[in-house]
Design an enzyme around this catalytic site. Structure first.
Site, mmCIF file in Angstrom:
data_model
loop_
_atom_site.group_PDB
_atom_site.id
_atom_site.type_symbol
_atom_site.label_atom_id
_atom_site.label_comp_id
_atom_site.label_asym_id
_atom_site.label_seq_id
_atom_site.Cartn_x
_atom_site.Cartn_y
_atom_site.Cartn_z
ATOM 1 N N THR A 135 0.862 -1.188 0.000
ATOM 2 C CA THR A 135 0.000 0.000 0.000
ATOM 3 C C THR A 135 0.894 1.233 0.000
ATOM 4 O OG1 THR A 135 -1.602 -1.257 1.257
ATOM 5 C CG2 THR A 135 -1.923 1.123 1.188
ATOM 6 N N ARG A 168 -5.932 -7.279 -1.279
ATOM 7 C CA ARG A 168 -7.154 -7.129 -0.478
ATOM 8 C C ARG A 168 -7.351 -8.354 0.406
ATOM 9 N NH1 ARG A 168 -11.441 -5.072 -5.034
ATOM 10 N NH2 ARG A 168 -11.430 -2.885 -4.456
ATOM 11 N N LYS A 219 -7.285 1.887 -3.446
ATOM 12 C CA LYS A 219 -6.830 1.060 -2.323
ATOM 13 C C LYS A 219 -6.971 1.792 -0.989
ATOM 14 C CE LYS A 219 -4.905 -1.736 0.431
ATOM 15 N NZ LYS A 219 -5.524 -2.978 0.834
ATOM 16 N N GLY A 270 -7.852 -1.891 14.888
ATOM 17 C CA GLY A 270 -6.495 -2.440 14.842
ATOM 18 C C GLY A 270 -6.160 -2.954 13.465
ATOM 19 N N CYS A 273 -3.603 -2.285 8.489
ATOM 20 C CA CYS A 273 -4.023 -1.431 7.365
ATOM 21 C C CYS A 273 -4.866 -0.227 7.769
ATOM 22 C CB CYS A 273 -4.805 -2.275 6.369
ATOM 23 S SG CYS A 273 -3.889 -3.734 5.885
ATOM 24 N N LYS A 276 -3.453 2.972 9.373
ATOM 25 C CA LYS A 276 -2.467 3.824 8.683
ATOM 26 C C LYS A 276 -2.855 4.233 7.266
ATOM 27 C CE LYS A 276 -0.169 0.474 6.163
ATOM 28 N NZ LYS A 276 -0.182 0.338 4.757
ATOM 29 N N TYR A 334 -6.361 -8.542 17.011
ATOM 30 C CA TYR A 334 -7.233 -7.482 16.506
ATOM 31 C C TYR A 334 -8.380 -8.063 15.689
ATOM 32 C CZ TYR A 334 -6.284 -7.340 11.451
ATOM 33 O OH TYR A 334 -6.259 -7.634 10.125
ATOM 34 N N LYS A 335 -8.199 -9.316 15.264
ATOM 35 C CA LYS A 335 -9.170 -9.904 14.341
ATOM 36 C C LYS A 335 -9.688 -11.237 14.888
ATOM 37 C CE LYS A 335 -9.956 -10.041 9.598
ATOM 38 N NZ LYS A 335 -10.316 -8.813 8.950
#
Ligand code: SAJ
Length: 460
Positions: A135, A168, A219, A270, A273, A276, A334-335
């Site tokens: 990115t 992605r 993106k 969190g 990606c 930021k 975070y996930k």
């Protein structure tokens, strides 16, 4: 035969040499998927421990089916960890850059990308297709990458080809996402777009072609949209709390409108990606637009502190002092259903309670990190004697947690803070436990506690 036709022909046969620079969460799945398809893939990585693991056939990324794919590609010889990156790039037809581009305090750090591009520049040659998956701040493909290669004397889109093709992938579903999520591909010119799109069509079901700048903007736009949407949900949560409402119900009802799709509030945002990418987008934005995005970012970043304040307040009302309290944190990733702890809000909550002197214990069935808390290996142990239970991640096993277990093991006055709203609130409250959540202050308020709305007279 032109460089373009030669590459097109190799892509058509699904043959050719491909180098992937950066073998992390994005690069390793990318390398192995191309290797599985028939390309001969060299993996370039700066971390010697990762290279060693790969050479031993060990996959260091927790991702469904990735270990099996690595074993298969090493066995077939289609994937090779590169011992000499320069030679590998010199021998390559395609090179894909997948290094991280983090932001520190809102300022993008592109040093890994610059190093990767230096590697490419040192071994570039006619007939090379350079693909960027990292990115990047919009504009970097043409103003930085292509212009550097052009300064070496190459004619861009004739000798050397450059395209931006953002990833992605989400942890936990990376291999499926790679193949099934539409892949945006934007070349620096028509030849680059065509080559890049054909290459990705060899491995992806749906490839969408555009130019490099539009691909870069798309993106960061999609992740910024998600971050802004979550910030709006968090803002509604703060309003609902203040008024004594329940934001979950508010959003559920608002989302019954066919054009409304508000995301979920929670403990903050969190991952590698979303925290930021908005900063990458505003690199090129007018000042006022940048402000909107920065405020939303700050709001999402403040949510762990808000959760800490809410819990501290309620513990205080129950005369439990934080420095004597046992705080049980369920989930540090975070996930959900992954062990990925990158920028996890759980880390910031744990830090706050540790600073306040609490005894913090953390249980996560997937993550090895505990952010300084005592790492506990069983749910029963973490709940035992807890003054407060903070659910920080919506792991499936927490969704199916019977709240009566908390009732049995935790202290009788235990406060439950349900960050991702996974428990049945009514069931918890029926058990006599204190339920708190972002957007639901939990405490039954006296009329005198309601906020006074400006413009309305107070009670007569
Ligand atoms: N979150 C909320 N409320 C929500 C949804 C998420 O608070 O309604 C929080 C989560 O708890 C988490 C954070 O947001 O802390 C980010 O989670 P995520 O699942 O939204 O995002 P990532 O970082 O795992 O993946 C995103 C995805 N992008 C979009 O959904 C637009 C993924 O498709 C991208 O590949 C990935 O960023 C990336 O690499 O850019």
């Amino acid at each position: 035969m032109s460089e373009y036709s030669t590459l097109l022909e190799k892509i058509g046969r699904k043959k050719g040499n491909l180098a992937v620079i950066g073998l992390g969460h994005i690069g390793l799945p990318t390398a192995l998927i191309f290797a599985r398809t028939g390309f001969s893939v060299a993996g370039i990585e700066v971390d010697p421990r990762k290279l060693e693991a790969l050479n031993e056939g060990r996959c260091y990324i927790q991702e469904p089916e990735l270990q099996e794919l690595l074993t298969e590609c090493l066995r077939d010889g289609t994937f090779n960890p590169a011992s000499n990156p320069a030679d590998s790039i010199r021998a390559s037809d395609f090179v894909i850059i997948c290094v991280p581009s983090p932001a520190e305090n809102g300022v993008p750090n592109l040093s890994s990308f610059v190093n990767a591009l230096d590697l490419v520049k040192a071994s570039a040659h006619n007939g090379l297709l350079v693909l960027l998956e990292s990115t990047l701040p919009p504009g970097a493909t043409s103003q930085f990458t292509a212009s550097h290669l052009q300064s070496l004397g190459y004619s861009i889109d004739e000798d050397i080809f450059v395209a931006y093709c953002p990833e992605r992938l989400s942890p936990g579903t990376a291999l499926r996402d790679f193949v099934h999520n539409p892949r945006i591909v934007g070349g620096i010119g028509p030849n680059s777009s065509k080559l890049a799109s054909q290459l990705f069509r060899a491995v992806c079901k749906n490839v969408v072609i555009t130019d490099a700048l539009t691909a870069e903007l798309a993106k960061v736009a999609e992740n910024t949209f998600r971050d802004l949407n979550i910030a709006y949900a968090n803002l509604l949560a703060l309003i609902a709390e203040n008024l004594g409402g329940d934001v979950d119900e508010v959003i559920r009802l608002a989302n019954t409108h066919p054009r409304v799709a508000i995301h979920k509030p929670g403990l903050g945002v969190g991952g590698p990606c979303l925290p930021k990418d908005p900063y990458l987008l505003i690199q090129g934005a007018p000042q006022c637009v940048g402000q909107l995005i920065k405020i939303s970012r700050r709001l999402n970043d403040e949510m762990p502190r808000h959760a800490f304040d809410l819990v501290s307040q309620v513990l205080g009302e129950r005369r439990i002092t934080i420095n004597n309290a046992k705080i049980a944190v369920l989930g540090v990733a975070y996930k959900p259903d992954t062990g990925d702890v990158t920028s996890s809000p759980a880390g910031r909550i744990i830090q706050r309670f540790l600073e306040a002197g609490a005894k913090v214990c953390a249980y996560d069935p997937y993550a090895s990190e505990a952010f300084g808390a005592e790492k506990i290996d069983s749910i029963d142990e973490v709940l035992t004697g807890a003054d407060c239970v903070i659910i920080a991640t919506a792991h499936s096993s927490f969704k199916s947690l019977d709240p009566s277990l908390i009732g049995q093991l935790a202290k009788p006055h235990c406060v439950i803070f349900d960050g991702p709203r996974v428990l049945d609130r009514l069931k918890v409250e029926k058990l006599g436990l204190n339920y708190l959540a972002t957007g639901y202050a939990g405490v039954k308020r006296e009329a005198s506690h309601y906020v006074r709305l400006p413009g309305f007279p107070g009670p007569r």
